[in-house]
Design a protein around this motif. Structure first.
Motif, PDB file in Angstrom:
ATOM      1  N   PHE A 295       0.870  -1.176   0.000  1.00  0.00           N
ATOM      2  CA  PHE A 295       0.000   0.000   0.000  1.00  0.00           C
ATOM      3  C   PHE A 295       0.910   1.230   0.000  1.00  0.00           C
ATOM      4  O   PHE A 295       1.150   1.839   1.050  1.00  0.00           O
ATOM      5  CB  PHE A 295      -0.901  -0.018   1.243  1.00  0.00           C
ATOM      6  N   SER A 296       1.438   1.564  -1.176  1.00  0.00           N
ATOM      7  CA  SER A 296       2.457   2.634  -1.240  1.00  0.00           C
ATOM      8  C   SER A 296       1.908   3.967  -0.757  1.00  0.00           C
ATOM      9  O   SER A 296       2.613   4.733  -0.114  1.00  0.00           O
ATOM     10  CB  SER A 296       2.963   2.811  -2.670  1.00  0.00           C
ATOM     11  N   GLY A 297       0.626   4.233  -1.061  1.00  0.00           N
ATOM     12  CA  GLY A 297       0.034   5.506  -0.656  1.00  0.00           C
ATOM     13  C   GLY A 297      -0.028   5.645   0.857  1.00  0.00           C
ATOM     14  O   GLY A 297      -0.169   6.751   1.380  1.00  0.00           O
ATOM     15  N   HIS A 298       0.084   4.538   1.568  1.00  0.00           N
ATOM     16  CA  HIS A 298       0.013   4.564   3.030  1.00  0.00           C
ATOM     17  C   HIS A 298       1.345   4.133   3.660  1.00  0.00           C
ATOM     18  O   HIS A 298       1.439   4.020   4.878  1.00  0.00           O
ATOM     19  CB  HIS A 298      -1.112   3.650   3.514  1.00  0.00           C
ATOM     20  N   GLY A 299       2.338   3.811   2.811  1.00  0.00           N
ATOM     21  CA  GLY A 299       3.686   3.502   3.305  1.00  0.00           C
ATOM     22  C   GLY A 299       3.795   2.231   4.114  1.00  0.00           C
ATOM     23  O   GLY A 299       4.640   2.148   5.010  1.00  0.00           O
ATOM     24  N   PHE A 300       2.972   1.226   3.821  1.00  0.00           N
ATOM     25  CA  PHE A 300       3.170  -0.030   4.538  1.00  0.00           C
ATOM     26  C   PHE A 300       2.799  -1.235   3.682  1.00  0.00           C
ATOM     27  O   PHE A 300       2.223  -1.084   2.601  1.00  0.00           O
ATOM     28  CB  PHE A 300       2.434  -0.026   5.883  1.00  0.00           C
ATOM     29  N   VAL A 301       3.193  -2.407   4.158  1.00  0.00           N
ATOM     30  CA  VAL A 301       2.953  -3.650   3.415  1.00  0.00           C
ATOM     31  C   VAL A 301       2.397  -4.710   4.369  1.00  0.00           C
ATOM     32  O   VAL A 301       2.497  -4.570   5.593  1.00  0.00           O
ATOM     33  CB  VAL A 301       4.258  -4.191   2.762  1.00  0.00           C
ATOM     34  N   ARG A 328       2.207   4.022  16.163  1.00  0.00           N
ATOM     35  CA  ARG A 328       2.422   3.930  14.713  1.00  0.00           C
ATOM     36  C   ARG A 328       2.079   2.525  14.202  1.00  0.00           C
ATOM     37  O   ARG A 328       1.477   2.372  13.148  1.00  0.00           O
ATOM     38  CB  ARG A 328       3.862   4.300  14.368  1.00  0.00           C
ATOM     39  N   SER A 329       2.469   1.494  14.952  1.00  0.00           N
ATOM     40  CA  SER A 329       2.120   0.109  14.546  1.00  0.00           C
ATOM     41  C   SER A 329       0.604  -0.052  14.556  1.00  0.00           C
ATOM     42  O   SER A 329       0.027  -0.659  13.646  1.00  0.00           O
ATOM     43  CB  SER A 329       2.695  -0.926  15.520  1.00  0.00           C
ATOM     44  N   LYS A 330      -0.007   0.503  15.600  1.00  0.00           N
ATOM     45  CA  LYS A 330      -1.474   0.361  15.745  1.00  0.00           C
ATOM     46  C   LYS A 330      -2.200   1.058  14.595  1.00  0.00           C
ATOM     47  O   LYS A 330      -3.189   0.541  14.067  1.00  0.00           O
ATOM     48  CB  LYS A 330      -1.939   0.919  17.093  1.00  0.00           C
ATOM     49  N   LYS A 335      -5.553   0.425   9.647  1.00  0.00           N
ATOM     50  CA  LYS A 335      -5.762   0.577   8.196  1.00  0.00           C
ATOM     51  C   LYS A 335      -5.857  -0.799   7.535  1.00  0.00           C
ATOM     52  O   LYS A 335      -6.691  -1.025   6.655  1.00  0.00           O
ATOM     53  CB  LYS A 335      -4.599   1.355   7.569  1.00  0.00           C
ATOM     54  N   ALA A 336      -5.007  -1.709   7.957  1.00  0.00           N
ATOM     55  CA  ALA A 336      -5.009  -3.059   7.356  1.00  0.00           C
ATOM     56  C   ALA A 336      -6.375  -3.703   7.516  1.00  0.00           C
ATOM     57  O   ALA A 336      -6.883  -4.378   6.616  1.00  0.00           O
ATOM     58  CB  ALA A 336      -3.932  -3.918   8.002  1.00  0.00           C
ATOM     59  N   LYS A 337      -6.982  -3.478   8.656  1.00  0.00           N
ATOM     60  CA  LYS A 337      -8.325  -4.038   8.929  1.00  0.00           C
ATOM     61  C   LYS A 337      -9.345  -3.435   7.948  1.00  0.00           C
ATOM     62  O   LYS A 337     -10.269  -4.115   7.496  1.00  0.00           O
ATOM     63  CB  LYS A 337      -8.674  -3.743  10.389  1.00  0.00           C
ATOM     64  N   ARG A 338      -9.149  -2.155   7.622  1.00  0.00           N
ATOM     65  CA  ARG A 338     -10.060  -1.530   6.643  1.00  0.00           C
ATOM     66  C   ARG A 338      -9.795  -2.056   5.233  1.00  0.00           C
ATOM     67  O   ARG A 338     -10.699  -2.203   4.432  1.00  0.00           O
ATOM     68  CB  ARG A 338      -9.876  -0.010   6.659  1.00  0.00           C
ATOM     69  N   PHE A 339      -8.535  -2.360   4.943  1.00  0.00           N
ATOM     70  CA  PHE A 339      -8.177  -2.777   3.578  1.00  0.00           C
ATOM     71  C   PHE A 339      -8.530  -4.253   3.327  1.00  0.00           C
ATOM     72  O   PHE A 339      -8.786  -4.664   2.202  1.00  0.00           O
ATOM     73  CB  PHE A 339      -6.682  -2.554   3.324  1.00  0.00           C
ATOM     74  N   LEU A 343      -9.892  -9.338   8.188  1.00  0.00           N
ATOM     75  CA  LEU A 343      -8.667  -9.541   8.991  1.00  0.00           C
ATOM     76  C   LEU A 343      -8.964  -9.521  10.493  1.00  0.00           C
ATOM     77  O   LEU A 343      -9.677  -8.629  10.970  1.00  0.00           O
ATOM     78  CB  LEU A 343      -7.670  -8.424   8.652  1.00  0.00           C
ATOM     79  N   ASP A 344      -8.404 -10.473  11.223  1.00  0.00           N
ATOM     80  CA  ASP A 344      -8.531 -10.482  12.689  1.00  0.00           C
ATOM     81  C   ASP A 344      -7.284  -9.790  13.260  1.00  0.00           C
ATOM     82  O   ASP A 344      -6.185 -10.343  13.214  1.00  0.00           O
ATOM     83  CB  ASP A 344      -8.613 -11.929  13.179  1.00  0.00           C
ATOM     84  N   PRO A 345      -7.433  -8.571  13.818  1.00  0.00           N
ATOM     85  CA  PRO A 345      -6.246  -7.821  14.252  1.00  0.00           C
ATOM     86  C   PRO A 345      -5.769  -8.180  15.668  1.00  0.00           C
ATOM     87  O   PRO A 345      -4.889  -7.496  16.203  1.00  0.00           O
ATOM     88  CB  PRO A 345      -6.747  -6.364  14.203  1.00  0.00           C
ATOM     89  N   SER A 346      -6.289  -9.239  16.248  1.00  0.00           N
ATOM     90  CA  SER A 346      -5.938  -9.519  17.654  1.00  0.00           C
ATOM     91  C   SER A 346      -4.694 -10.406  17.760  1.00  0.00           C
ATOM     92  O   SER A 346      -4.321 -11.115  16.829  1.00  0.00           O
ATOM     93  CB  SER A 346      -7.118 -10.191  18.357  1.00  0.00           C
TER      94      SER A 346
END
Ligand SMILES: Cc1cc2nc3c(=O)[nH]c(=O)nc-3n(C[C@H](O)[C@H](O)[C@H](O)COP(=O)(O)OP(=O)(O)OC[C@H]3O[C@@H](n4cnc5c(N)ncnc54)[C@H](O)[C@@H]3O)c2cc1C
Length: 415
Positions: A295-301, A328-330, A335-339, A343-346
């Motif tokens: 996700f280059s627009g958000h700077g993470f993978v 920052r990790s959170k 965002k990953a959960k939205r994308f 996804l289970d973020p726990s």
């Protein structure tokens, strides 16, 4: 004070760069001792995003990134942050970084990086085979995702650049995109699939497995914090935090984001900064991610590893002393959960690492001003990718052989 004169080659830093250098030198029959204050691949090289990013040849300060800067800097938990108190110390580095993006430097930088990446791929494939670690390689490509036509169009010049260097990719949408990654949010309208992009099962486990191979060839490890180094015509002296010293005929500094502190002891001033990066590693069951999602627009993978699902990236230009800010990790996990709505973020484990970064996005690989000392650090976002090539180049330099690459763009004295 005790001393040990038996060391042939000392390597300071047991991250992926140090252990690859040790491995190549051990393969050449040299006696090598690696010093590290923590262990083998226990710091930045342990928690990265696991990509062999051989197609990543554009310098960070390219036009696409510069265009995003105002938006990114406006968000304190966004892809790029500079803690205000650190800004005055950072300024000289930032000015050099900005200049590196200028057209006259850009072309040379891309060509140097492309040459390095060609070597990087060939050397890793060879080293994976020789060390028996090839089963840890994943060749399922990557999928970069865009949330709008405008974002997609803005990425096109970068893809055209990569095409010039023979890097294969395919723009995708609709069903094809959904088959490359089922369960994506409909906010993504287009993607680019890079079939040649590779990842590894787990970067820490790979590092330790390569080290096990080096140990079989005779490489040794000494657990120690190095306080200071000196060097002269009779070799190098290494001062340990416990007050003892070691002598070595030759010395290689591969201390990641801390390397400039040691180089300074020898009179070399190198503008090394750190781009701190954050991630969360979720249990493997969190989501079925098919390949690395970018996700280059958000700077993470998001990287599927053998040991979990790693969500993260971002850049915080905050130096080596400041404590981590795991908000920052959170933020990336949210965002990953939205994308990926399923996804289970726990149950995740948060991590921060120090990318060792030079303003022109090229590492330092070459001889120090002191005799018998070599530097290999500053690989920024690409240390895992370029580790085997760096090991090969350091071996050639230490043995006095001709390297397969023109090392002028990487020389420590270029600043
Ligand atoms: C979030 C994130 C994601 C990333 N993703 C990728 C990726 O997908 N692909 C990729 O190619 N790269 C990636 N990177 C970059 C990569 O992780 C680094 O470039 C690489 O790990 C640097 O390796 P190194 O050996 O130079 O440094 P390190 O791994 O930091 O090793 C240096 C070692 O030196 C030791 N040391 C330092 N000073 C001393 C001293 N005085 N005495 C004793 N020991 C000392 C430290 O303990 C450390 O173990 C990522 C980085 C981050 C932070």
């Amino acid at each position: 004070m005790t001393s040990d004169t038996s060391i042939d080659i000392a390597i300071i830093g047991g991250g992926i760069i140090g252990i690859c250098a040790a491995t190549y030198l051990a393969e050449a029959g040299r006696s090598v001792t690696v010093f590290d204050r923590t262990g083998i691949c226990e710091e930045t090289s342990s928690g990265n995003a696991a990509a062999f990013a051989f197609s990543d040849v554009l310098p960070l300060a390219h036009k696409g990134m510069i265009r995003q800067l105002p938006k990114w800097l406006a968000d304190p938990l966004g892809p790029l942050a500079v803690p205000p108190a650190y800004l005055p110390s950072l300024l000289p580095w930032l000015i050099r970084f900005w200049r590196a993006g200028a057209a006259k430097h850009y072309e040379a930088s891309v060509a140097a990086q492309a040459g390095m990446m060609k070597l990087a791929e060939a050397e890793w494939m060879g080293l994976l085979d020789r060390s028996g670690t090839r089963p840890m390689l994943r060749e399922d490509g990557s999928l970069e995702l865009y949330e709008s036509e405008a974002e997609f169009r803005a990425s096109l010049p970068g893809w055209a650049e990569r095409e010039r260097f023979g890097i294969g990719f395919r723009h995708v949408e609709g069903e094809e995109m959904a088959s490359l990654q089922p369960g994506l949010s409909p906010r993504f309208v287009k993607g680019t699939f890079v079939p040649g992009w590779k990842t590894v099962a787990d970067p820490k486990l790979l590092g330790k497995a390569v080290w096990a191979y080096a140990e079989k060839l005779g490489a040794r490890f000494e657990h120690a914090r190095i306080e200071r180094i000196e060097a002269g015509t009779n070799g190098a002296t290494i001062m340990l935090a416990d007050g003892t010293t070691r002598k070595a005929k030759q010395l290689v500094v591969t201390a990641g984001a801390w390397s400039h502190l040691l180089a300074k002891n020898l009179g070399d001033r190198i503008p090394l900064e750190t781009e701190r990066g954050y991630n969360t590693t979720l249990p493997i069951s969190a989501f079925d991610v098919k390949r690395q999602l970018i996700f280059s627009g958000h700077g993470f993978v998001i990287t599927p590893l053998e040991t979990g699902l790693r969500v993260g990236g971002a850049v915080e230009l905050g130096g080596i002393e400041r404590p981590p800010n795991f908000r920052r990790s959170k933020a990336m996990l949210e965002k990953a959960k939205r994308f990926l709505p399923g996804l289970d973020p726990s149950g995740g484990r948060e991590w921060m690492g120090f990318r060792p970064s030079l303003p022109d996005s090229l590492p330092v690989i070459g001889a120090a001003r002191a005799p018998g000392v070599f530097y290999a650090f500053g690989h920024g976002h690409l240390g895992l990718t370029q580790a085997a090539a760096t090991g090969r180049l350091i071996r050639d330099l230490v043995l006095g052989q001709n390297p397969p690459l023109d090392l002028t763009p990487f020389r420590p004295q270029r600043f």
